[in-house]
Motif scaffolding. Structure first.
Motif, PDB file in Angstrom:
ATOM      1  N   ILE A 137      46.292  36.972  -9.859  1.00  4.34           N
ATOM      2  CA  ILE A 137      44.845  37.096 -10.225  1.00  4.34           C
ATOM      3  C   ILE A 137      44.721  37.856 -11.933  1.00  4.34           C
ATOM      4  CG2 ILE A 137      42.834  38.360  -9.812  1.00  4.34           C
ATOM      5  CD1 ILE A 137      43.355  38.034  -6.967  1.00  4.34           C
ATOM      6  N   ALA A 138      45.649  38.526 -12.189  1.00  4.05           N
ATOM      7  CA  ALA A 138      45.761  39.126 -13.482  1.00  4.05           C
ATOM      8  C   ALA A 138      45.957  37.903 -14.562  1.00  4.05           C
ATOM      9  CB  ALA A 138      46.707  40.216 -13.575  1.00  4.05           C
ATOM     10  N   PRO A 139      47.184  37.343 -14.624  1.00  4.61           N
ATOM     11  CA  PRO A 139      46.964  36.355 -15.450  1.00  4.61           C
ATOM     12  C   PRO A 139      46.083  35.354 -15.320  1.00  4.61           C
ATOM     13  CG  PRO A 139      48.953  36.256 -13.732  1.00  4.61           C
ATOM     14  CD  PRO A 139      48.121  37.527 -13.577  1.00  4.61           C
ATOM     15  N   VAL A 140      45.768  34.734 -14.274  1.00 10.35           N
ATOM     16  CA  VAL A 140      44.708  33.834 -14.203  1.00 10.35           C
ATOM     17  C   VAL A 140      43.288  34.341 -14.851  1.00 10.35           C
ATOM     18  CG1 VAL A 140      43.069  32.712 -12.781  1.00 10.35           C
ATOM     19  CG2 VAL A 140      45.475  32.557 -12.308  1.00 10.35           C
ATOM     20  N   SER A 141      42.647  35.467 -14.463  1.00 14.42           N
ATOM     21  CA  SER A 141      41.859  36.130 -15.170  1.00 14.42           C
ATOM     22  C   SER A 141      41.780  36.051 -16.666  1.00 14.42           C
ATOM     23  CB  SER A 141      41.424  37.394 -14.602  1.00 14.42           C
ATOM     24  OG  SER A 141      42.415  38.076 -15.136  1.00 14.42           O
ATOM     25  N   LEU A 142      42.875  36.432 -17.308  1.00 14.05           N
ATOM     26  CA  LEU A 142      42.867  36.643 -18.725  1.00 14.05           C
ATOM     27  C   LEU A 142      43.145  35.357 -19.433  1.00 14.05           C
ATOM     28  CD1 LEU A 142      45.945  39.723 -18.673  1.00 14.05           C
ATOM     29  CD2 LEU A 142      43.693  39.743 -19.967  1.00 14.05           C
ATOM     30  N   ILE A 143      43.968  34.373 -18.653  1.00 12.83           N
ATOM     31  CA  ILE A 143      44.031  33.049 -19.248  1.00 12.83           C
ATOM     32  C   ILE A 143      42.606  32.384 -19.295  1.00 12.83           C
ATOM     33  CG2 ILE A 143      44.933  30.815 -18.957  1.00 12.83           C
ATOM     34  CD1 ILE A 143      47.295  32.129 -17.773  1.00 12.83           C
ATOM     35  N   PHE A 144      41.876  32.445 -18.283  1.00 17.17           N
ATOM     36  CA  PHE A 144      40.607  31.791 -18.407  1.00 17.17           C
ATOM     37  C   PHE A 144      39.229  32.489 -19.050  1.00 17.17           C
ATOM     38  CE2 PHE A 144      42.246  29.197 -14.768  1.00 17.17           C
ATOM     39  CZ  PHE A 144      41.550  28.017 -14.780  1.00 17.17           C
ATOM     40  N   TYR A 145      39.646  33.665 -19.432  1.00 17.98           N
ATOM     41  CA  TYR A 145      38.776  34.535 -20.153  1.00 17.98           C
ATOM     42  C   TYR A 145      39.128  34.006 -21.846  1.00 17.98           C
ATOM     43  CZ  TYR A 145      36.442  38.515 -22.522  1.00 17.98           C
ATOM     44  OH  TYR A 145      35.813  38.992 -23.573  1.00 17.98           O
ATOM     45  N   GLY A 146      40.493  33.898 -21.813  1.00 20.59           N
ATOM     46  CA  GLY A 146      40.786  33.619 -23.341  1.00 20.59           C
ATOM     47  C   GLY A 146      40.253  32.294 -23.525  1.00 20.59           C
ATOM     48  N   LEU A 147      40.394  31.295 -22.760  1.00 20.42           N
ATOM     49  CA  LEU A 147      39.849  30.013 -22.836  1.00 20.42           C
ATOM     50  C   LEU A 147      38.493  29.878 -22.918  1.00 20.42           C
ATOM     51  CD1 LEU A 147      41.931  27.861 -19.815  1.00 20.42           C
ATOM     52  CD2 LEU A 147      42.208  27.790 -22.525  1.00 20.42           C
TER      53      LEU A 147
END
Lengths: 206, 100
Positions: A137-147
């Motif tokens: 969840i942590a990587p996914v949230s950071l990646i999608f927020y960045g996108l």
């Protein structure tokens, strides 16, 4: 036509092209506050998971236990909602101060380009929670927020794009290091927001 | 100093028309009310300048309704973009001439 006239004409054209295609009333201060909320939330989450005892830090819970899952989820949600509300409020205030309407074609475009990656990521995270895949969840949230930031940056300051790249890089790094989710969240949503908010505030908010 | 003004587009002699064109070149399309707000002009004033640009075929107009409110979208036509570019080049040349 005099030379000064031409220069003023050209600069007014440039200004209009810029103003009509970029939303520049984003408030740097709201970034700083979002970072502060994230740090506060992370601190509370940390205290819930770890117990301070006689020099030793003991884990009271593992994050996959339902007893701790709901409070953590509630904290994350509270941070998210608080950040969005502050951001919207300060942005409207900033737009009013600049004598601009905050609801214009550019802000609509900005919002829709932010929302597509953001909602995709949000639903993906809900699906991951439902399936018990907590450590991604942590990587996914950071990646999608960045996108979302990279896609939204076309309609606002280009600085936002670099913040987006940093969040994506951080997310990918977090994916390589399971178990450090909270650390990466603190860096990505806490420190980076404070740093970027401060930069934007001093660069543009005056 | 005397400068030939013939490279200048008559349609852009008016400041508001040039401003409208700048906005439309930078964006896919723009609606009437947002243009009005951005340029700080009155309804009638903006409408007459838009009409002039439309007559030159520099802009295209799409009329539709959102609910019961009319929503008119304006976009720069290829000819309009070309004319705008030429006008800017003429302004640049003017600066260069004066530098000599």
């Amino acid at each position: 036509m005099k030379e000064e006239d031409i220069y003023s004409e050209l600069s007014s054209i440039r200004n209009l092209m810029e103003r009509s295609s970029r939303f520049i009333s984003l408030s740097g201060l709201s970034g700083v506050l979002a970072g502060v909320y994230a740090l506060t939330g992370a601190f509370i989450a940390y205290r819930l998971v770890y117990r301070e005892g006689s020099g030793l830090r003991l884990r009271d819970f593992y994050v996959n236990e339902p007893l701790i899952l709901w409070p953590l989820f509630a904290i994350a949600l509270a941070v998210l909602i608080l950040s969005i509300c502050t951001g919207v409020w300060l942005t409207i205030r900033q737009a009013k101060r600049k004598g601009e309407n905050f609801w214009n074609p550019v802000s609509k475009r900005l919002l829709s380009s932010l929302c597509i990656p953001l909602f995709t990521g949000g639903f993906l995270i809900l699906a991951l929670i439902a399936r018990g895949e907590y450590d991604i969840i942590a990587p996914v949230s950071l990646i999608f927020y960045g996108l979302a930031l990279v896609s939204g940056s076309h309609y606002t300051y280009s600085d936002v794009k670099f913040l987006g790249f940093l969040e994506i890089a951080l997310g990918l790094l977090a994916a390589l290091m399971p178990g450090f989710g909270l650390v990466f969240w603190v860096i990505g949503f806490g420190f980076l927001h404070i740093l970027y908010g401060a930069i934007m505030h001093f660069k543009y908010d005056k | 100093m005397k400068i030939s003004l013939e490279q200048f587009d008559k349609a852009f002699e008016n400041r508001i028309r040039l401003q409208v064109m700048s906005v439309l070149v930078a964006n896919e399309s723009y609606d009437f009310n947002s243009l009005k707000e951005l340029l700080n002009v009155t309804d009638g004033n903006l409408a007459s300048h838009l009409k002039a640009l439309e007559k030159e075929e520099y802009i295209t107009v799409t009329k539709s309704f959102i609910g019961r409110k009319p929503n008119t979208q304006y976009a720069a036509s290829p000819a309009g973009r070309e004319a705008f570019k030429k006008h800017l080049e003429a302004l640049e040349n003017l600066i260069k001439q004066q530098k000599k």
